[in-house]
Write a protein that holds these residues in place. Structure first.
Motif, PDB file in Angstrom:
ATOM      1  N   LYS A  87       0.826  -1.206   0.000  1.00  0.00           N
ATOM      2  CA  LYS A  87       0.000   0.000   0.000  1.00  0.00           C
ATOM      3  C   LYS A  87       0.863   1.260   0.000  1.00  0.00           C
ATOM      4  N   THR A  88       1.801   1.357   0.937  1.00  0.00           N
ATOM      5  CA  THR A  88       2.720   2.492   0.982  1.00  0.00           C
ATOM      6  C   THR A  88       4.127   1.987   1.287  1.00  0.00           C
ATOM      7  N   GLY A  89       5.136   2.783   0.924  1.00  0.00           N
ATOM      8  CA  GLY A  89       6.523   2.400   1.177  1.00  0.00           C
ATOM      9  C   GLY A  89       7.115   1.609   0.024  1.00  0.00           C
ATOM     10  N   ARG A  90       8.247   0.981   0.276  1.00  0.00           N
ATOM     11  CA  ARG A  90       8.925   0.145  -0.726  1.00  0.00           C
ATOM     12  C   ARG A  90       9.407  -1.142  -0.063  1.00  0.00           C
ATOM     13  N   VAL A  91       9.479  -2.195  -0.861  1.00  0.00           N
ATOM     14  CA  VAL A  91       9.893  -3.511  -0.356  1.00  0.00           C
ATOM     15  C   VAL A  91      10.963  -4.079  -1.277  1.00  0.00           C
ATOM     16  N   ARG A  92      11.980  -4.678  -0.667  1.00  0.00           N
ATOM     17  CA  ARG A  92      13.031  -5.354  -1.437  1.00  0.00           C
ATOM     18  C   ARG A  92      12.843  -6.855  -1.319  1.00  0.00           C
ATOM     19  N   VAL A  93      12.756  -7.529  -2.461  1.00  0.00           N
ATOM     20  CA  VAL A  93      12.703  -8.995  -2.509  1.00  0.00           C
ATOM     21  C   VAL A  93      14.082  -9.479  -2.937  1.00  0.00           C
ATOM     22  N   PHE A  94      14.697 -10.376  -2.141  1.00  0.00           N
ATOM     23  CA  PHE A  94      16.062 -10.790  -2.443  1.00  0.00           C
ATOM     24  C   PHE A  94      16.294 -12.251  -2.070  1.00  0.00           C
ATOM     25  N   ARG A  95      17.402 -12.773  -2.565  1.00  0.00           N
ATOM     26  CA  ARG A  95      17.847 -14.118  -2.226  1.00  0.00           C
ATOM     27  C   ARG A  95      19.255 -14.039  -1.648  1.00  0.00           C
ATOM     28  N   VAL A  96      19.602 -15.042  -0.862  1.00  0.00           N
ATOM     29  CA  VAL A  96      20.935 -15.090  -0.255  1.00  0.00           C
ATOM     30  C   VAL A  96      21.645 -16.349  -0.735  1.00  0.00           C
ATOM     31  N   ALA A  97      22.821 -16.164  -1.343  1.00  0.00           N
ATOM     32  CA  ALA A  97      23.604 -17.295  -1.836  1.00  0.00           C
ATOM     33  C   ALA A  97      24.318 -17.994  -0.686  1.00  0.00           C
ATOM     34  N   GLU A  98      24.908 -19.143  -0.974  1.00  0.00           N
ATOM     35  CA  GLU A  98      25.598 -19.921   0.061  1.00  0.00           C
ATOM     36  C   GLU A  98      26.770 -19.156   0.676  1.00  0.00           C
ATOM     37  N   ASP A  99      27.374 -18.261  -0.114  1.00  0.00           N
ATOM     38  CA  ASP A  99      28.499 -17.487   0.415  1.00  0.00           C
ATOM     39  C   ASP A  99      28.042 -16.251   1.181  1.00  0.00           C
ATOM     40  N   LEU A 215      21.360  -0.915  -5.238  1.00  0.00           N
ATOM     41  CA  LEU A 215      21.465  -1.012  -6.695  1.00  0.00           C
ATOM     42  C   LEU A 215      22.400  -2.148  -7.084  1.00  0.00           C
ATOM     43  N   ALA A 216      23.494  -2.311  -6.344  1.00  0.00           N
ATOM     44  CA  ALA A 216      24.418  -3.406  -6.617  1.00  0.00           C
ATOM     45  C   ALA A 216      23.719  -4.753  -6.483  1.00  0.00           C
ATOM     46  N   GLY A 217      22.822  -4.868  -5.499  1.00  0.00           N
ATOM     47  CA  GLY A 217      22.066  -6.106  -5.335  1.00  0.00           C
ATOM     48  C   GLY A 217      21.187  -6.399  -6.538  1.00  0.00           C
ATOM     49  N   LEU A 218      20.612  -5.339  -7.129  1.00  0.00           N
ATOM     50  CA  LEU A 218      19.785  -5.515  -8.326  1.00  0.00           C
ATOM     51  C   LEU A 218      20.623  -5.949  -9.525  1.00  0.00           C
ATOM     52  N   LEU A 219      21.864  -5.473  -9.572  1.00  0.00           N
ATOM     53  CA  LEU A 219      22.722  -5.726 -10.729  1.00  0.00           C
ATOM     54  C   LEU A 219      23.507  -7.018 -10.613  1.00  0.00           C
ATOM     55  N   GLY A 220      23.529  -7.603  -9.422  1.00  0.00           N
ATOM     56  CA  GLY A 220      24.362  -8.772  -9.212  1.00  0.00           C
ATOM     57  C   GLY A 220      25.833  -8.416  -9.285  1.00  0.00           C
ATOM     58  N   ALA A 221      26.166  -7.224  -8.787  1.00  0.00           N
ATOM     59  CA  ALA A 221      27.543  -6.720  -8.850  1.00  0.00           C
ATOM     60  C   ALA A 221      27.997  -6.308  -7.455  1.00  0.00           C
ATOM     61  N   THR A 222      29.280  -5.966  -7.343  1.00  0.00           N
ATOM     62  CA  THR A 222      29.787  -5.475  -6.071  1.00  0.00           C
ATOM     63  C   THR A 222      29.419  -4.014  -5.902  1.00  0.00           C
ATOM     64  N   ARG A 223      29.430  -3.574  -4.653  1.00  0.00           N
ATOM     65  CA  ARG A 223      29.133  -2.168  -4.394  1.00  0.00           C
ATOM     66  C   ARG A 223      30.195  -1.266  -5.013  1.00  0.00           C
ATOM     67  N   GLU A 224      31.444  -1.691  -4.964  1.00  0.00           N
ATOM     68  CA  GLU A 224      32.539  -0.882  -5.508  1.00  0.00           C
ATOM     69  C   GLU A 224      32.369  -0.666  -7.006  1.00  0.00           C
ATOM     70  N   ALA A 225      32.061  -1.749  -7.734  1.00  0.00           N
ATOM     71  CA  ALA A 225      31.886  -1.641  -9.183  1.00  0.00           C
ATOM     72  C   ALA A 225      30.672  -0.769  -9.519  1.00  0.00           C
ATOM     73  N   THR A 226      29.616  -0.908  -8.719  1.00  0.00           N
ATOM     74  CA  THR A 226      28.412  -0.100  -8.945  1.00  0.00           C
ATOM     75  C   THR A 226      28.691   1.374  -8.686  1.00  0.00           C
ATOM     76  N   SER A 227      29.410   1.671  -7.616  1.00  0.00           N
ATOM     77  CA  SER A 227      29.754   3.060  -7.300  1.00  0.00           C
ATOM     78  C   SER A 227      30.610   3.681  -8.399  1.00  0.00           C
ATOM     79  N   LYS A 228      31.504   2.886  -8.985  1.00  0.00           N
ATOM     80  CA  LYS A 228      32.338   3.382 -10.077  1.00  0.00           C
ATOM     81  C   LYS A 228      31.484   3.740 -11.290  1.00  0.00           C
TER      82      LYS A 228
END
Length: 262
Positions: A87-99, A215-228
């Motif tokens: 109804k209001t706000g935002r929700v993140r749906v995610f998965r956690v890998a074995e690592d 955003l990095a989680g959405l891209l399947g990338a590292t935070r460092e690479a996303t920030s770059k």
């Protein structure tokens, strides 16, 4: 005491208050009380074919719950067999890998339908959902879905269409991961998020409330690479960055970047 007209100005009015009462405020005739035009059903595509009376009747059975930022709505440890409507706000749906690495599957905006519901072919066994902002979420049980949604051909058709669109988006995302560079994937995700928002009042800028980590989680990338990648976009004036927010300044330029394959 009287004035020249013979009126007793010291007399208390019939209301019991003196003409000037500091402790009493009159109602502002221009003030508008709190209005919440969005219910859990009326702005959701799934229920677009229902009449006002049908929506009102269904709304009575929908339970609402509030979630704080960071609070889990469901997880592997606490699965919930239910259909949720944001109804209001935002929700993140995610998965956690074995690592331990988290992969964001989607960031949901108000009106989104999600959850664990085998009756409609939607499975969330390996997924987690957490509130990004202060969020209000409506919940329908399995019995509610079977009795009120699947029994109505109008809604059943829309459920089939919704699931088909999700499969198409997943296939598109897998193709992007295999064939497109990070900058193109980042641009494409920013476009999707920006186009779900209204432009600012005085310009065609689109504010997107998202962190580099999200955003990095959405891209399947590292935070460092996303920030770059975001720094490169900012250096060319395509976006403007601030804490927890990215403002898309040049949407056409971002669309060109999103088409790159190398």
């Amino acid at each position: 005491m009287t004035n020249n007209c013979g009126c007793d100005i010291a007399r208390t009015p019939a209301s019991g208050h003196r003409p000037w009462s500091p402790h009493v405020r009159e109602a502002d005739p221009l003030a508008i009380g709190p209005v919440d035009p969005f219910t859990c059903l009326n702005d959701v595509d799934l229920f677009a074919d229902l009449s006002t009376d049908e929506l009102d009747a269904m709304q009575l059975m929908v339970a609402e719950r509030t979630f704080r930022p960071g609070e889990l709505i469901f997880s592997q440890a606490q699965p919930v067999t239910a259909l949720f409507i944001l109804k209001t706000g935002r929700v993140r749906v995610f998965r956690v890998a074995e690592d331990g690495k988290a992969l964001t599957m989607a960031i949901l905006e108000p009106g989104a339908v999600f959850g664990e519901m085998l009756l409609v072919g939607q499975q969330m066994y390996d997924n987690y959902a957490e509130a990004i902002d202060h969020s209000v979420i409506c919940q329908l049980t399995a019995d509610d879905v079977e009795r009120y949604l699947l029994a109505d051909p109008r809604i059943a058709v829309r459920i089939s269409r919704l699931l088909g669109e999700r499969v198409a988006r997943l296939e598109d995302r897998l193709t992007d991961l295999a064939l497109r560079p990070l900058s193109a994937r980042a641009a494409k995700n920013l476009i999707t998020l920006a186009e779900s928002r209204r432009p600012t009042r005085f310009s065609q800028s689109y504010p997107v409330h998202i962190t580099h980590e999200q955003l990095a989680g959405l891209l399947g990338a590292t935070r460092e690479a996303t920030s770059k990648a975001m720094a490169e976009f900012a250096s060319t004036g395509v976006i403007k960055q601030s804490r927890g927010r990215i403002v898309v300044k040049d949407l056409p330029a971002l669309k060109i970047i999103a088409k790159r394959t190398s």
